[in-house]
Design a protein around this motif. Structure first.
Motif, PDB file in Angstrom:
ATOM      1  N   LEU A 336       0.888  -1.215  -0.020  1.00 38.66           N
ATOM      2  CA  LEU A 336      -0.124  -0.020  -0.223  1.00 38.66           C
ATOM      3  C   LEU A 336       0.829   1.094  -0.040  1.00 38.66           C
ATOM      4  O   LEU A 336       0.435   2.375  -0.691  1.00 38.66           O
ATOM      5  N   GLY A 337       2.094   1.227   0.547  1.00 41.44           N
ATOM      6  CA  GLY A 337       2.886   2.506   0.678  1.00 41.44           C
ATOM      7  C   GLY A 337       3.704   2.476  -0.421  1.00 41.44           C
ATOM      8  O   GLY A 337       4.416   3.485  -0.815  1.00 41.44           O
ATOM      9  N   SER A 338       3.838   1.583  -1.552  1.00 36.89           N
ATOM     10  CA  SER A 338       4.569   1.694  -2.758  1.00 36.89           C
ATOM     11  C   SER A 338       3.630   2.567  -3.622  1.00 36.89           C
ATOM     12  O   SER A 338       2.287   2.585  -3.621  1.00 36.89           O
ATOM     13  N   ASN A 339       4.433   2.599  -4.780  1.00 34.51           N
ATOM     14  CA  ASN A 339       3.721   3.550  -5.866  1.00 34.51           C
ATOM     15  C   ASN A 339       3.323   2.189  -7.177  1.00 34.51           C
ATOM     16  O   ASN A 339       2.989   2.750  -8.243  1.00 34.51           O
ATOM     17  N   LEU A 340       3.194   1.075  -6.692  1.00 37.01           N
ATOM     18  CA  LEU A 340       2.775  -0.075  -7.566  1.00 37.01           C
ATOM     19  C   LEU A 340       1.277   0.039  -7.669  1.00 37.01           C
ATOM     20  O   LEU A 340       0.736  -0.073  -6.948  1.00 37.01           O
TER      21      LEU A 340
END
Length: 352
Positions: A336-340
């Motif tokens: 959730l914290g990634s930009n994926l």
């Protein structure tokens, strides 16, 4: 019950919402015809524990017969038979269970199982032009063979017409394998994932296999060679270095400006910039500030340039020697914290 229930009572007693409660029906009927009519009522099709007692009299005595029905029979239909009788002088004629386990013996009844190929759990050979398939060695088929031997039944395996495992539609009905079981086109299924929606609609066995799920991401490609020159420092570090260089050039120029009021030597702006940048390349100055404040400034500036360049060179060496890969995702919080962008693939109604 002193007599068979009427239609309204029977609808209430066989309400599917109370299927978690074990129910026993012990009914008195006036004769065999009434008893068979009650035992063969379609609304009692899923009830197992039903018995009817009728009073019969012969020339010598009066006795009570206990009738039950056998849900599964080689003929393919439900059969009624007498399981026991009681008289005041003899008591019960035998010790047979009035409510036998209807699922202990299927009497070679053929059941239909609906499933899809899901190796290594289910596998089969497709028969052209038919929904019936030929099972092949697989985990669930082996388990099914053992159960069929124990409970004495045979089976056919079919594919769902729509080729889906089962998704809940807006009208509350199921598609695929689940729909086959819901609408009576199959008696059971295999290899289904336990989901809350399915638990609310069907009876599922205990889970015997835990399938571990993991994130699948593409491996990050190696950066271009020219990008490795800026890799040792993050953007904010480069910005700080640039700001410090601009500030150093300005201070260096100011100190020389004050010296110029005493001496005749003037310093061009371009020369001040080159001398400050030269300190990052380990180049010495051929001319020094002789003002005390200027010397203090140069002392701290050379120390600062030495620390920055040393850290840059060591980081660049490690970057060239060991390629950098972003750390893997191990938790949902990291995802959730990634930009994926992420999502789950729905495989024909079965989330896997």
């Amino acid at each position: 019950m002193p007599e068979p229930p009427d239609s309204r009572q029977l609808n209430s007693l066989t309400d599917a919402s109370s299927n978690k409660v074990t129910k026993y029906f012990l009914v008195h009927a006036k004769d065999t015809v009434e008893a068979e009519r009650f035992l063969l009522d379609q609304r009692l099709g899923k009830e197992q524990n039903i018995a009817v007692i009728i009073r019969q009299t012969n020339q010598n005595s009066t006795y009570w017969r206990v009738l039950i029905r056998q849900l599964l029979h080689p003929s393919g239909s439900t059969k009624v038979f007498s399981v026991n009788k009681w008289s005041s002088g003899m008591g019960l004629a035998n010790t047979n269970d009035i409510f036998p386990d209807q699922m202990a013996n299927f009497y070679r009844t053929k059941l239909i199982g609906s499933t899809l190929r899901y190796k290594p759990f289910t596998d089969y050979e497709i028969v052209e032009g038919s929904r019936i398939v030929i099972p092949k060695p697989s985990i669930d088929i082996s388990i099914l063979d053992a159960i069929a031997y124990k409970l004495n039944f045979t089976y056919d395996i079919v594919m769902p017409a729509d080729g889906e495992w089962g998704a809940l539609k807006d009208d509350g009905h199921w598609t695929g394998v689940m729909g086959d079981v819901e609408f009576g086109q199959a008696n059971f299924s295999l290899s289904l994932v336990i989901m809350q929606e399915r638990v609310n609609s069907m009876d599922l066995t205990e889970m015997y296999f835990m399938d571990a799920l993991s994130f699948i991401t593409s491996k990050s490609p190696l950066s271009a060679p020219w990008q490795k020159l800026i890799t040792p420092f993050q953007l904010k570090v480069w910005v700080c270095v640039l700001v410090s260089v601009c500030g150093g050039v300005l201070l260096y120029h100011v100190f020389y400006h004050f010296q110029a009021t005493i001496s005749s030597f003037h310093l061009l702006d371009s020369h001040a910039s080159m001398r400050i940048l030269a300190s990052f390349l380990s180049q010495s100055l051929y001319q020094y500030l002789w003002l005390p404040a200027g010397r203090v400034f140069l002392g701290f500036w050379f120390l600062y340039a030495f620390l920055v360049t040393t850290h840059y060179k060591t980081s660049l060496t490690s970057t060239l020697a060991v390629p950098f890969f972003p750390p893997p995702l191990d938790t949902l919080e990291q995802l959730l914290g990634s930009n994926l962008k992420f999502g789950v693939t729905e495989l024909k109604g079965n989330l896997v």
